[in-house]
Structure formats: C-alpha cells, structure tokens
Design a protein around this motif. Structure first.
Motif, PDB file in Angstrom:
ATOM      1  N   ALA A   1       0.829  -1.209   0.000  1.00 11.26           N
ATOM      2  CA  ALA A   1       0.000   0.000   0.000  1.00 11.26           C
ATOM      3  C   ALA A   1       0.866   1.262   0.000  1.00 11.26           C
ATOM      4  N   VAL A   2       1.933   1.252   0.781  1.00 15.76           N
ATOM      5  CA  VAL A   2       2.836   2.419   0.834  1.00 15.76           C
ATOM      6  C   VAL A   2       3.523   2.614  -0.515  1.00 15.76           C
ATOM      7  N   HIS A   3       4.005   1.528  -1.130  1.00 17.72           N
ATOM      8  CA  HIS A   3       4.659   1.645  -2.434  1.00 17.72           C
ATOM      9  C   HIS A   3       3.689   2.133  -3.503  1.00 17.72           C
ATOM     10  N   LYS A   4       2.460   1.621  -3.440  1.00 12.62           N
ATOM     11  CA  LYS A   4       1.456   2.038  -4.425  1.00 12.62           C
ATOM     12  C   LYS A   4       1.148   3.530  -4.274  1.00 12.62           C
TER      13      LYS A   4
ATOM     14  N   ARG B   1       4.153   5.601  -5.544  1.00 11.73           N
ATOM     15  CA  ARG B   1       4.238   5.631  -7.003  1.00 11.73           C
ATOM     16  C   ARG B   1       3.148   6.523  -7.594  1.00 11.73           C
ATOM     17  N   LYS B   2       1.966   6.521  -6.964  1.00  8.62           N
ATOM     18  CA  LYS B   2       0.872   7.357  -7.461  1.00  8.62           C
ATOM     19  C   LYS B   2       1.158   8.841  -7.214  1.00  8.62           C
ATOM     20  N   ILE B   3       1.671   9.163  -6.041  1.00  5.48           N
ATOM     21  CA  ILE B   3       1.983  10.560  -5.702  1.00  5.48           C
ATOM     22  C   ILE B   3       3.070  11.106  -6.630  1.00  5.48           C
TER      23      ILE B   3
ATOM     24  N   PRO C   1       3.081   1.858 -12.467  1.00  5.51           N
ATOM     25  CA  PRO C   1       2.889   0.777 -11.484  1.00  5.51           C
ATOM     26  C   PRO C   1       3.839  -0.375 -11.785  1.00  5.51           C
ATOM     27  N   MET C   2       4.320  -1.028 -10.731  1.00  5.41           N
ATOM     28  CA  MET C   2       5.249  -2.144 -10.907  1.00  5.41           C
ATOM     29  C   MET C   2       4.515  -3.440 -11.203  1.00  5.41           C
ATOM     30  N   GLU C   3       3.261  -3.545 -10.787  1.00  3.74           N
ATOM     31  CA  GLU C   3       2.475  -4.753 -10.997  1.00  3.74           C
ATOM     32  C   GLU C   3       1.395  -4.475 -12.041  1.00  3.74           C
ATOM     33  N   PRO C   4       1.010  -5.503 -12.793  1.00  2.29           N
ATOM     34  CA  PRO C   4      -0.128  -5.327 -13.696  1.00  2.29           C
ATOM     35  C   PRO C   4      -1.397  -5.035 -12.892  1.00  2.29           C
TER      36      PRO C   4
ATOM     37  N   GLY D   1      -3.121  -7.906 -11.010  1.00  2.00           N
ATOM     38  CA  GLY D   1      -2.382  -8.556  -9.943  1.00  2.00           C
ATOM     39  C   GLY D   1      -1.569  -9.759 -10.388  1.00  2.00           C
ATOM     40  N   LEU D   2      -1.739 -10.185 -11.625  1.00  2.44           N
ATOM     41  CA  LEU D   2      -0.980 -11.322 -12.112  1.00  2.44           C
ATOM     42  C   LEU D   2       0.327 -10.830 -12.712  1.00  2.44           C
ATOM     43  N   GLN D   3       1.389 -11.499 -12.379  1.00  5.71           N
ATOM     44  CA  GLN D   3       2.680 -11.125 -12.906  1.00  5.71           C
ATOM     45  C   GLN D   3       3.193 -12.235 -13.790  1.00  5.71           C
TER      46      GLN D   3
END
Length: 77
Positions: free
Chosen positions: A26-29, A32-34, A39-42, A45-47
């Motif tokens: 949640a903190v990383h998301k 990245r949004k701020i 985004p690092m993940e699709p 949610g599947l990588q």
C-alpha cells in the motif's frame, strides 16, 4: 504503571504493521501514485514474465504429436 505497558504494546503493533507485506504494498502504491510513476504490478495482480509451464507442456505435446503423425499410414485395402 499503565503507560509502559501501552508503550510496549504500541511498539509491538507498529513493528508488526511495518513488517506487513500488505502495508508495504500500500505504501509503495501510494508513493508511485503521488510521484506519478508507472505501477510495478499489472492491474489484475498477475505477474507473467514469460510462458507458463502449461504453455510449455502444450507446445511439447503438439510437437510430439506432429512427429508421430508426419508419416502417413498406408491406405487400408
């Protein structure tokens, strides 16, 4: 006497929260949004980094089937 117990509980709770993978995601998301970063993940949610084991298996079965059937059987009389 209550304050040291509360401080101990608070330290334990903060430690558990900071080490939580869900909290870190949640903190990383949010970070990245701020900062308007990709985004690092699709989104779903599947990588996927390449073909799955099932894809390899299907390709191998197709290849083996082609090798078996490339020689036509003689016609029945």
């Amino acid at each position: 006497m209550r304050f040291p117990l509360f401080a101990l509980f608070e330290a334990w709770a903060v430690t558990k929260l900071i080490r939580s993978p869900m909290f870190n995601r949640a903190v990383h998301k949010a970070y990245r949004k701020i900062n308007k970063l990709e985004p690092m993940e699709p989104e779903n949610g599947l990588q996927r980094t390449g073909p799955s084991a099932l894809d390899h298996f299907k390709d191998e079965v197709k290849h083996q089937f082609r090798e078996l059937t490339w020689q036509k059987r003689p016609p029945k009389q």
